[in-house]
Design a protein around this motif. Structure first.
Motif, PDB file in Angstrom:
ATOM      1  N   GLU A 215       0.797  -1.228   0.000  1.00 35.64           N
ATOM      2  CA  GLU A 215       0.000   0.000   0.000  1.00 35.64           C
ATOM      3  C   GLU A 215       0.831   1.280   0.000  1.00 35.64           C
ATOM      4  OE1 GLU A 215      -0.133  -2.195   2.627  1.00 35.64           O
ATOM      5  OE2 GLU A 215      -2.171  -3.003   2.824  1.00 35.64           O
ATOM      6  N   ASN A 216       2.155   1.191   0.295  1.00 39.39           N
ATOM      7  CA  ASN A 216       2.897   2.427   0.580  1.00 39.39           C
ATOM      8  C   ASN A 216       2.916   3.471  -0.542  1.00 39.39           C
ATOM      9  OD1 ASN A 216       3.322   1.641   3.136  1.00 39.39           O
ATOM     10  ND2 ASN A 216       5.552   1.388   2.989  1.00 39.39           N
ATOM     11  N   PRO A 217       3.121   3.095  -1.807  1.00 41.26           N
ATOM     12  CA  PRO A 217       3.121   4.152  -2.838  1.00 41.26           C
ATOM     13  C   PRO A 217       1.792   4.920  -2.886  1.00 41.26           C
ATOM     14  CG  PRO A 217       4.145   2.165  -3.695  1.00 41.26           C
ATOM     15  CD  PRO A 217       3.535   1.785  -2.355  1.00 41.26           C
ATOM     16  N   LEU A 218       0.685   4.230  -2.665  1.00 44.19           N
ATOM     17  CA  LEU A 218      -0.606   4.930  -2.648  1.00 44.19           C
ATOM     18  C   LEU A 218      -0.694   5.848  -1.428  1.00 44.19           C
ATOM     19  CD1 LEU A 218      -3.435   5.338  -3.883  1.00 44.19           C
ATOM     20  CD2 LEU A 218      -4.250   3.489  -2.402  1.00 44.19           C
ATOM     21  N   ALA A 219      -0.254   5.321  -0.266  1.00 45.60           N
ATOM     22  CA  ALA A 219      -0.292   6.128   0.964  1.00 45.60           C
ATOM     23  C   ALA A 219       0.508   7.417   0.766  1.00 45.60           C
ATOM     24  CB  ALA A 219       0.263   5.326   2.139  1.00 45.60           C
ATOM     25  N   GLU A 220       1.694   7.288   0.173  1.00 44.70           N
ATOM     26  CA  GLU A 220       2.554   8.462   0.009  1.00 44.70           C
ATOM     27  C   GLU A 220       1.944   9.475  -0.973  1.00 44.70           C
ATOM     28  OE1 GLU A 220       6.250   6.562  -0.940  1.00 44.70           O
ATOM     29  OE2 GLU A 220       6.385   5.768   1.110  1.00 44.70           O
ATOM     30  N   TRP A 221       1.341   8.975  -2.026  1.00 43.04           N
ATOM     31  CA  TRP A 221       0.734   9.907  -2.987  1.00 43.04           C
ATOM     32  C   TRP A 221      -0.410  10.679  -2.315  1.00 43.04           C
ATOM     33  CZ3 TRP A 221      -3.753  11.466  -5.168  1.00 43.04           C
ATOM     34  CH2 TRP A 221      -3.636  12.333  -6.277  1.00 43.04           C
ATOM     35  N   ILE A 222      -1.245   9.952  -1.569  1.00 39.75           N
ATOM     36  CA  ILE A 222      -2.377  10.618  -0.899  1.00 39.75           C
ATOM     37  C   ILE A 222      -1.871  11.621   0.143  1.00 39.75           C
ATOM     38  CG2 ILE A 222      -4.343  10.259   0.669  1.00 39.75           C
ATOM     39  CD1 ILE A 222      -4.896   7.614  -0.813  1.00 39.75           C
ATOM     40  N   GLY A 223      -0.865  11.197   0.916  1.00 42.54           N
ATOM     41  CA  GLY A 223      -0.296  12.091   1.934  1.00 42.54           C
ATOM     42  C   GLY A 223       0.224  13.377   1.306  1.00 42.54           C
ATOM     43  N   ASP A 224       0.988  13.243   0.206  1.00 42.89           N
ATOM     44  CA  ASP A 224       1.535  14.420  -0.483  1.00 42.89           C
ATOM     45  C   ASP A 224       0.411  15.307  -1.024  1.00 42.89           C
ATOM     46  OD1 ASP A 224       4.062  13.609   0.051  1.00 42.89           O
ATOM     47  OD2 ASP A 224       4.510  12.850  -1.958  1.00 42.89           O
ATOM     48  N   TYR A 225      -0.614  14.678  -1.562  1.00 44.13           N
ATOM     49  CA  TYR A 225      -1.731  15.453  -2.127  1.00 44.13           C
ATOM     50  C   TYR A 225      -2.417  16.273  -1.034  1.00 44.13           C
ATOM     51  CZ  TYR A 225      -5.819  16.484  -5.064  1.00 44.13           C
ATOM     52  OH  TYR A 225      -6.802  17.107  -5.784  1.00 44.13           O
ATOM     53  N   LEU A 226      -2.647  15.619   0.112  1.00 46.97           N
ATOM     54  CA  LEU A 226      -3.367  16.305   1.198  1.00 46.97           C
ATOM     55  C   LEU A 226      -2.543  17.438   1.805  1.00 46.97           C
ATOM     56  CD1 LEU A 226      -5.065  13.223   2.910  1.00 46.97           C
ATOM     57  CD2 LEU A 226      -6.180  15.019   1.540  1.00 46.97           C
ATOM     58  N   LYS A 227      -1.228  17.253   1.841  1.00 51.52           N
ATOM     59  CA  LYS A 227      -0.367  18.310   2.406  1.00 51.52           C
ATOM     60  C   LYS A 227      -0.521  19.612   1.633  1.00 51.52           C
ATOM     61  CE  LYS A 227       3.232  15.259   4.159  1.00 51.52           C
ATOM     62  NZ  LYS A 227       4.519  14.651   3.782  1.00 51.52           N
ATOM     63  N   GLN A 228      -0.814  19.517   0.322  1.00 52.77           N
ATOM     64  CA  GLN A 228      -0.999  20.730  -0.489  1.00 52.77           C
ATOM     65  C   GLN A 228      -2.188  21.558  -0.018  1.00 52.77           C
ATOM     66  OE1 GLN A 228      -0.369  20.083  -4.949  1.00 52.77           O
ATOM     67  NE2 GLN A 228      -1.333  18.222  -4.189  1.00 52.77           N
ATOM     68  N   PHE A 229      -3.095  20.891   0.708  1.00 55.25           N
ATOM     69  CA  PHE A 229      -4.304  21.606   1.145  1.00 55.25           C
ATOM     70  C   PHE A 229      -4.288  21.816   2.666  1.00 55.25           C
ATOM     71  CE2 PHE A 229      -5.142  19.398  -2.801  1.00 55.25           C
ATOM     72  CZ  PHE A 229      -5.564  20.452  -3.594  1.00 55.25           C
ATOM     73  N   GLN A 230      -3.083  21.960   3.183  1.00 50.46           N
ATOM     74  CA  GLN A 230      -2.864  22.307   4.605  1.00 50.46           C
ATOM     75  C   GLN A 230      -3.369  21.251   5.582  1.00 50.46           C
ATOM     76  OE1 GLN A 230      -4.068  25.025   2.415  1.00 50.46           O
ATOM     77  NE2 GLN A 230      -1.861  25.070   2.128  1.00 50.46           N
ATOM     78  N   PHE A 231      -3.445  20.025   5.155  1.00 48.72           N
ATOM     79  CA  PHE A 231      -3.708  18.961   6.130  1.00 48.72           C
ATOM     80  C   PHE A 231      -2.394  18.631   6.834  1.00 48.72           C
ATOM     81  CE2 PHE A 231      -7.636  18.356   3.867  1.00 48.72           C
ATOM     82  CZ  PHE A 231      -8.494  17.862   4.831  1.00 48.72           C
TER      83      PHE A 231
END
Ligand SMILES: [Zn+2]
Length: 423
Positions: free
Chosen positions: A28-44
């Motif tokens: 699951e890690n590549p998906l987790a990292e992509w989602i994490g990076d995406y959310l960081k762009q929106f101040q999560f």
């Protein structure tokens, strides 16, 4: 990792992206990292909570009363190529080369649009749900977060042993959440005949629980040439299977029922016994699956079975116990229809004139651990959880799909529920 431009992806592009990042457990890690990076762009504020190197995600934003949106990152591995890792280029080439042999009409990890349906592994279970969560969370207006804390949590290993959820709960990182929405597959009892999940409007307010029970049988060894001198444990197992089946059919071994959950069920999963020497086998073990509903408990279920087997066996011929499991078993739950998360969901659906069906889930999921009140304190969260989903099919098999129109409705409805709940 290269990230897409710093813009909102429209819901369908987001969903395609998630399907194109394979995540069969334990990869699951590549998906987790992509989602994490995406959310960081929106101040999560994003944290990864690892379990055996696999990344759960918890993303938080805002302050105030806390709402949890939850989904699982993993998909079931493709049958026939379970051992291949789609993130290893050679393995992926092999998977794609064998796609048609695996009965996929398009490569499983490449989103493919045909007649309004998007195909791909995990499309409905539950990348559509993940995309809906990410869309809702990143499209809420900034002032929303002045009075509400939105927590997005994504687990690993949901399709296997729920190790991700167990770790998330032990961390107590979202124990203060007052409600939860999970856009998971809506697997009501009726799915037995219809291989599709219902369109938006059917919501799950609970799920059955599930245990695996071991029946250990003890016979009497003897030389195989004189079987009557012993008691053959395999023959005992045959009697047990037949007796349980008959007792279930006649109602002598009762299965629980519940106002909203599908009825309890029981079936043998595994039988193990025998010997390679010429001896009458003296032991054999049967493993039973037992889905159960309140007020049944693992204890009452085992006690009923003990009584049933006492009708044909002596006490020293059998032992009943729970099959060992590294994580807690999934306990049943049915949340109150008065919960604010239920009210918010119902009022958004009503405002859109969507016909509503309240149901209970047939299968177990991470939500059992999140919502069931019967866990010991170190696990118990008891968070009222509503499952809402969109239309899709072929989950856990080839040519999994999600209906795109239904998915887009889910994404916008999820955002509306977040707003309604906060007001
Ligand atoms: Zn699922």
């Amino acid at each position: 990792m290269t990230l897409d431009p710093r813009v909102h992806l429209p819901p369908i592009e987001l969903l395609k992206k998630l399907i194109s990042i394979p995540s069969p457990y334990p990869h699951e890690n590549p998906l987790a990292e992509w989602i994490g990076d995406y959310l960081k762009q929106f101040q999560f504020h994003v944290t990864y909570l690892e379990v055996k190197g696999r990344k759960n995600i918890v993303a938080k934003k805002g302050t105030g009363k806390a709402l949890l949106l939850f989904g699982h990152l993993d998909t079931v591995p493709l049958q026939g190529v379970e051992d291949l890792n789609p993130h290893a280029p050679d393995d992926l080439r092999q998977i794609n080369a064998r796609a048609s042999e695996l009965r996929w009409e398009s490569p499983p990890y490449e989103p493919s649009l045909r007649k309004g349906k998007l195909y791909g592994s995990g499309a409905i279970d539950m990348k559509a749900g993940l995309a809906a969560i990410i869309h809702a969370g990143t499209k809420l207006p900034e002032d929303y977060f002045q009075s509400t804390e939105l927590i997005l949590a994504f687990s690993v290993d949901e399709e296997f042993l729920d190790q991700g959820m167990a770790a998330l709960l032990k961390s107590r990182t979202f124990e203060h959440a007052q409600g939860c929405i999970c856009p998971e597959i809506i697997d009501t009892g009726e799915l037995i005949d219809i291989p599709e999940t219902p369109d938006i409007g059917t919501i799950l307010l609970g799920r059955r629980g599930r245990i695996a029970i071991e029946v250990q049988l003890r016979g009497q060894a003897a030389h195989g040439a004189t079987p009557s001198a012993g008691v053959n444990a395999i023959e005992l197992a045959g009697q047990v299977v037949a007796h349980i089946k008959k007792s279930l059919a006649e109602g002598a071994l009762a299965l629980g029922s519940h106002p909203i959950l599908p009825p309890a069920s029981m079936t043998p999963l595994k039988i193990q016994g025998g010997t390679s020497s010429l001896s009458v086998p003296d032991r054999c073990t049967i493993e039973y699956d037992r889905h159960f509903v309140p007020p049944e408990t693992p204890e009452t279920v085992q006690e009923d079975l003990r009584r049933c087997l006492s009708e044909i066996l002596t006490p020293n011929q059998f032992k009943i116990s729970l099959a060992p499991r590294p994580t807690p078993y999934l306990m049943p739950y049915a949340i109150s229809q008065e919960a604010s998360i239920v009210n918010a969901t119902l009022s958004v659906l009503k405002a859109r004139d969507i016909p509503i069906t309240i149901a209970g889930g047939n299968s177990v999921a991470d939500e059992n651990m999140l919502a069931s009140p019967v866990y010991p304190p170190e696990i118990r969260h008891n968070i009222p959880t509503v499952d809402i989903g969109c239309k899709g099919g072929n989950f856990h098999k080839e040519n999994e799909w999600v209906d795109l129109e239904s998915f887009q409705d889910l994404a916008s409805i999820l955002k509306e529920i977040c707003i309604k709940w906060a007001n």
